[in-house]
Structures are given as C-alpha cells and as structure tokens.
Motif scaffolding. Structure first.
Motif, short mmCIF file in Angstrom:
data_model
loop_
_atom_site.label_atom_id
_atom_site.label_comp_id
_atom_site.label_asym_id
_atom_site.label_seq_id
_atom_site.Cartn_x
_atom_site.Cartn_y
_atom_site.Cartn_z
N ALA A 38 0.83 -1.20 0.00
CA ALA A 38 0.00 0.00 0.00
C ALA A 38 0.87 1.25 0.00
CB ALA A 38 -0.94 -0.01 1.21
N ALA A 39 1.95 1.25 0.76
CA ALA A 39 2.85 2.41 0.80
C ALA A 39 3.50 2.63 -0.56
CB ALA A 39 3.92 2.21 1.87
N ARG A 44 3.70 5.78 -5.61
CA ARG A 44 3.60 5.84 -7.08
C ARG A 44 2.51 6.80 -7.52
NH1 ARG A 44 5.03 -0.25 -7.16
NH2 ARG A 44 7.24 -0.09 -7.65
N LEU A 45 1.41 6.85 -6.79
CA LEU A 45 0.37 7.82 -7.10
C LEU A 45 0.89 9.24 -6.92
CD1 LEU A 45 -2.86 6.31 -5.50
CD2 LEU A 45 -2.25 6.42 -7.92
N ALA A 46 1.61 9.48 -5.84
CA ALA A 46 2.16 10.82 -5.59
C ALA A 46 3.12 11.23 -6.70
CB ALA A 46 2.87 10.85 -4.23
N ARG A 63 0.24 13.56 -14.73
CA ARG A 63 -1.15 13.52 -14.29
C ARG A 63 -2.00 12.80 -15.33
NH1 ARG A 63 -5.33 15.80 -16.15
NH2 ARG A 63 -4.11 17.19 -17.46
N PRO A 64 -2.72 11.75 -14.90
CA PRO A 64 -3.59 11.05 -15.86
C PRO A 64 -4.71 11.97 -16.35
CG PRO A 64 -3.25 9.74 -13.87
CD PRO A 64 -2.69 11.10 -13.60
N ALA A 65 -5.10 11.82 -17.58
CA ALA A 65 -6.16 12.64 -18.16
C ALA A 65 -7.46 12.52 -17.36
CB ALA A 65 -6.39 12.26 -19.62
N GLU A 66 -7.67 11.36 -16.76
CA GLU A 66 -8.89 11.14 -15.97
C GLU A 66 -8.91 11.98 -14.70
OE1 GLU A 66 -8.04 7.78 -18.57
OE2 GLU A 66 -6.83 8.70 -16.99
N TRP A 67 -7.77 12.48 -14.28
CA TRP A 67 -7.69 13.33 -13.10
C TRP A 67 -7.71 14.80 -13.54
CZ3 TRP A 67 -3.18 11.07 -9.71
CH2 TRP A 67 -3.49 9.75 -9.36
N ALA A 68 -8.77 15.23 -14.16
CA ALA A 68 -8.85 16.60 -14.66
C ALA A 68 -8.81 17.62 -13.52
CB ALA A 68 -10.12 16.80 -15.48
#
Length: 132
Positions: A38-39, A44-46, A63-68
């Motif tokens: 999880a860490a 990786r998200l950060a 930044r993924p396009a889905e995260w507008a």
C-alpha cells in the motif's frame, strides 16, 4: 528415514508450526506485506502529480487525463520541502512550497510544463506559485 520422508513436523524448531509451515506466513506478516504494498502504491500515485529528482521539483509531470481536477496536500520532496497543489481542468491552479528543513542557500528549482522558476526558502518559509 531418507531426506524425502523428513518433514518439519518431526522437528521442534521455533517459528515452525506442527503442520510444517513457517510462522512468517501468519496473518500478521501478510498484513505487514500488505502495508508495504500500500505504501509503494501511494508513493507511485504521488509521483504522478509531484516529482523531485536532480534538484528539480516538477509539478503535475504525469497527471492522468482522468484526473482533470484534484489536489494534493503535504507531499514531501527532496531538499526538505513540502508541497500542496491544486489543479482544475488539467491546469495548475497553484502550488504552495514550504521549506521544512535544509540549507537556505540551496536553490529550489520548480518546473511545470517546460517553464521553470528558481527560488530560495529558509526553514519555515513558504511561497505560493501561480501561473507557472
């Protein structure tokens, strides 16, 4: 008794239960492994919204396009920095950089979409960047 018939059941080793499986496969260790995974996933998200490599802090590098729209608070970077940032419709609205520790003589280079700015911050100081 040959090697193939020898079993952990016939021994009395610490950490081995009577059915022959090691105790490190217990629920406690599975949960610890889950915490580690999880860490790594969170890190990786950060990295999608903030990276700090080679003395450069890069905002929204992947930044993924889905995260507008989104925001991140309290992300830590190299050089003793913490960053809060917000973006709307894929564009950076602002970023707040705070120097938590480190040498105030160190230049902080911040990059976003090919534009770069340099600044110096003492421990405890912060700055707001807009329009980068």
């Amino acid at each position: 008794m040959g090697w193939s018939s020898w079993s952990l059941e016939s021994t009395n080793y610490p950490g081995v239960n009577p059915v022959g499986s090691a105790s490190w496969l217990t629920e406690k260790h599975v949960l610890q492994q889950a915490d580690v995974l999880a860490a790594k996933f969170t890190a990786r998200l950060a990295e999608l919204v903030l990276q700090s490599h080679n003395d450069v802090v890069t905002l929204l590098p992947a930044r993924p396009a889905e995260w507008a729209n989104g925001e991140a608070r309290g992300l830590r970077c190299r050089g003793g920095l913490a960053v809060d940032l917000e973006w709307r419709e894929g564009e950076l609205v602002y970023a707040v950089l705070r120097r938590l520790s480190g040498d105030p003589a160190d230049v902080v280079r911040v990059r976003h979409r090919g534009r770069e700015t340099e600044l110096r911050l003492r421990a405890g100081e912060s700055t707001v960047l807009k329009g980068l």
